[in-house]
Design an enzyme around this catalytic site. Sequence first.
Site, PDB file in Angstrom:
ATOM      1  N   GLU A  66       0.848  -1.202   0.000  1.00 30.09           N
ATOM      2  CA  GLU A  66       0.000   0.000   0.000  1.00 30.09           C
ATOM      3  C   GLU A  66       0.881   1.249   0.000  1.00 30.09           C
ATOM      4  O   GLU A  66       2.023   1.225   0.461  1.00 30.09           O
ATOM      5  CB  GLU A  66      -0.910  -0.064   1.245  1.00 30.09           C
ATOM      6  CG  GLU A  66      -1.833   1.098   1.470  1.00 30.09           C
ATOM      7  CD  GLU A  66      -2.884   1.310   0.387  1.00 30.09           C
ATOM      8  OE1 GLU A  66      -2.494   1.508  -0.778  1.00 30.09           O
ATOM      9  OE2 GLU A  66      -4.088   1.336   0.713  1.00 30.09           O
ATOM     10  N   ASP A  67       0.331   2.340  -0.496  1.00 30.50           N
ATOM     11  CA  ASP A  67       1.092   3.599  -0.513  1.00 30.50           C
ATOM     12  C   ASP A  67       1.120   4.255   0.869  1.00 30.50           C
ATOM     13  O   ASP A  67       2.165   4.675   1.353  1.00 30.50           O
ATOM     14  CB  ASP A  67       0.535   4.583  -1.561  1.00 30.50           C
ATOM     15  CG  ASP A  67      -0.979   4.819  -1.452  1.00 30.50           C
ATOM     16  OD1 ASP A  67      -1.656   4.185  -0.592  1.00 30.50           O
ATOM     17  OD2 ASP A  67      -1.495   5.635  -2.234  1.00 30.50           O
TER      18      ASP A  67
ATOM     19  N   ASP B 235      -3.694   5.591   6.622  1.00 33.62           N
ATOM     20  CA  ASP B 235      -4.195   6.816   7.226  1.00 33.62           C
ATOM     21  C   ASP B 235      -5.103   6.400   8.389  1.00 33.62           C
ATOM     22  O   ASP B 235      -4.615   6.137   9.484  1.00 33.62           O
ATOM     23  CB  ASP B 235      -4.931   7.572   6.115  1.00 33.62           C
ATOM     24  CG  ASP B 235      -5.320   8.988   6.486  1.00 33.62           C
ATOM     25  OD1 ASP B 235      -4.626   9.602   7.288  1.00 33.62           O
ATOM     26  OD2 ASP B 235      -6.330   9.480   5.947  1.00 33.62           O
TER      27      ASP B 235
ATOM     28  N   PHE C   1      -1.102  16.315   4.189  1.00 33.73           N
ATOM     29  CA  PHE C   1      -1.494  15.655   2.947  1.00 33.73           C
ATOM     30  C   PHE C   1      -0.326  15.644   1.970  1.00 33.73           C
ATOM     31  O   PHE C   1       0.192  16.684   1.596  1.00 33.73           O
ATOM     32  CB  PHE C   1      -2.722  16.320   2.312  1.00 33.73           C
ATOM     33  CG  PHE C   1      -3.383  15.414   1.325  1.00 33.73           C
ATOM     34  CD1 PHE C   1      -4.329  14.490   1.748  1.00 33.73           C
ATOM     35  CD2 PHE C   1      -3.011  15.442  -0.012  1.00 33.73           C
ATOM     36  CE1 PHE C   1      -4.906  13.607   0.833  1.00 33.73           C
ATOM     37  CE2 PHE C   1      -3.583  14.555  -0.923  1.00 33.73           C
ATOM     38  CZ  PHE C   1      -4.537  13.641  -0.502  1.00 33.73           C
TER      39      PHE C   1
ATOM     40  N   ARG D 238       0.740  12.177  -9.198  1.00 35.46           N
ATOM     41  CA  ARG D 238       1.269  10.825  -8.975  1.00 35.46           C
ATOM     42  C   ARG D 238       2.660  10.630  -9.556  1.00 35.46           C
ATOM     43  O   ARG D 238       3.444   9.826  -9.068  1.00 35.46           O
ATOM     44  CB  ARG D 238       0.342   9.776  -9.632  1.00 35.46           C
ATOM     45  CG  ARG D 238      -1.001   9.615  -8.964  1.00 35.46           C
ATOM     46  CD  ARG D 238      -1.664   8.335  -9.496  1.00 35.46           C
ATOM     47  NE  ARG D 238      -3.085   8.301  -9.268  1.00 35.46           N
ATOM     48  CZ  ARG D 238      -3.676   7.883  -8.147  1.00 35.46           C
ATOM     49  NH1 ARG D 238      -2.939   7.490  -7.132  1.00 35.46           N
ATOM     50  NH2 ARG D 238      -4.989   7.874  -8.034  1.00 35.46           N
TER      51      ARG D 238
HETATM   52  P1  IMP Z   1      -7.301   4.739   5.091  1.00 27.59           P
HETATM   53  O1  IMP Z   1      -8.383   3.738   4.882  1.00 27.59           O
HETATM   54  O2  IMP Z   1      -7.810   5.980   5.761  1.00 27.59           O
HETATM   55  O3  IMP Z   1      -6.076   4.178   5.773  1.00 27.59           O
HETATM   56  O4  IMP Z   1      -6.976   5.248   3.636  1.00 27.59           O
HETATM   57  C1  IMP Z   1      -5.784   5.138   3.003  1.00 27.59           C
HETATM   58  C2  IMP Z   1      -5.960   5.732   1.616  1.00 27.59           C
HETATM   59  O5  IMP Z   1      -6.264   7.133   1.688  1.00 27.59           O
HETATM   60  C3  IMP Z   1      -4.657   5.635   0.843  1.00 27.59           C
HETATM   61  O6  IMP Z   1      -4.583   4.457   0.089  1.00 27.59           O
HETATM   62  C4  IMP Z   1      -4.708   6.878  -0.024  1.00 27.59           C
HETATM   63  O7  IMP Z   1      -5.363   6.606  -1.230  1.00 27.59           O
HETATM   64  C5  IMP Z   1      -5.532   7.885   0.759  1.00 27.59           C
HETATM   65  N1  IMP Z   1      -4.680   8.879   1.470  1.00 27.59           N
HETATM   66  C6  IMP Z   1      -4.578   9.047   2.805  1.00 27.59           C
HETATM   67  N2  IMP Z   1      -3.720  10.032   3.116  1.00 27.59           N
HETATM   68  C7  IMP Z   1      -3.234  10.498   1.930  1.00 27.59           C
HETATM   69  C8  IMP Z   1      -2.280  11.537   1.587  1.00 27.59           C
HETATM   70  O8  IMP Z   1      -1.669  12.220   2.427  1.00 27.59           O
HETATM   71  N3  IMP Z   1      -2.069  11.695   0.259  1.00 27.59           N
HETATM   72  C9  IMP Z   1      -2.683  10.957  -0.705  1.00 27.59           C
HETATM   73  N4  IMP Z   1      -3.574  10.000  -0.427  1.00 27.59           N
HETATM   74  C10 IMP Z   1      -3.855   9.757   0.883  1.00 27.59           C
HETATM   75 MG    MG Z   2      -5.797   7.835  -3.306  1.00 22.80          MG
END
Ligand code: IMP
Ligand code: MG
Length: 178
Positions: A97-98, A101, A150, A163
């Site tokens: 995963e990238d 959050d 962010f 990206r």
């Molecule tokens: P989670 O379910 O809240 O953990 O969501 C994670 C997803 O939110 C990641 O796969 C990203 O697509 C998006 N995301 C969360 N924070 C960022 C950020 O700082 N930049 C870009 N995408 C983010």
């Molecule tokens: Mg995203």
Amino acid sequence: MKEFDKVLISKEDIEIKVKEISKKISADYKGLNPLFVCILKGSVFFTADLLRNVDTPAQIDFMVVSSYGSGTTSSGTLNIKKDLAVDIKDKHVIIVEDIIDSGNTLALLKEMLLKRNPSSVKICTLLDKPDRRVRDVKVDYCGFQIPDEFVVGYGLDYDENYRTLPDIRVLSREVYEK
Ligand code: IMP
Ligand code: MG
């Protein structure tokens, strides 16, 4: 208008860290033929660079997922836009995963994949924002813990932009508060 506040992680630092993770994974999964699950689109560059440096045989597949809900309920829902093409039964799976959050996406995804009877499921993320976590999720491999800002670049987007930047930058508030 200033688009970025600063470069948070340079191209060079990403490269060093990715090689470190590849080395750890190569040692941990030696002879296990793991399946890397790249979560599109954000982790496409990370997965490619990571796997270029993994020196034990491995497989790759792709998913497109997102999570929504969970404002008041603790569960949230996983939306699978593209599922895996391969059967993961008896396979060692590594989700790539990238960024983590809230933790909702990965917690739900891991739960769902475990129901398919793989030998194991681990999580590898390039970035982690621990301050934002609402759901407990075990991160097995992590590149960088970052503050609650962010970020974009190296696969991460804001509204599908940025990206393709080679490094990771803090997006200026002016961009998303305009
Ligand atoms: P989670 O379910 O809240 O953990 O969501 C994670 C997803 O939110 C990641 O796969 C990203 O697509 C998006 N995301 C969360 N924070 C960022 C950020 O700082 N930049 C870009 N995408 C983010
Ligand atoms: Mg995203």
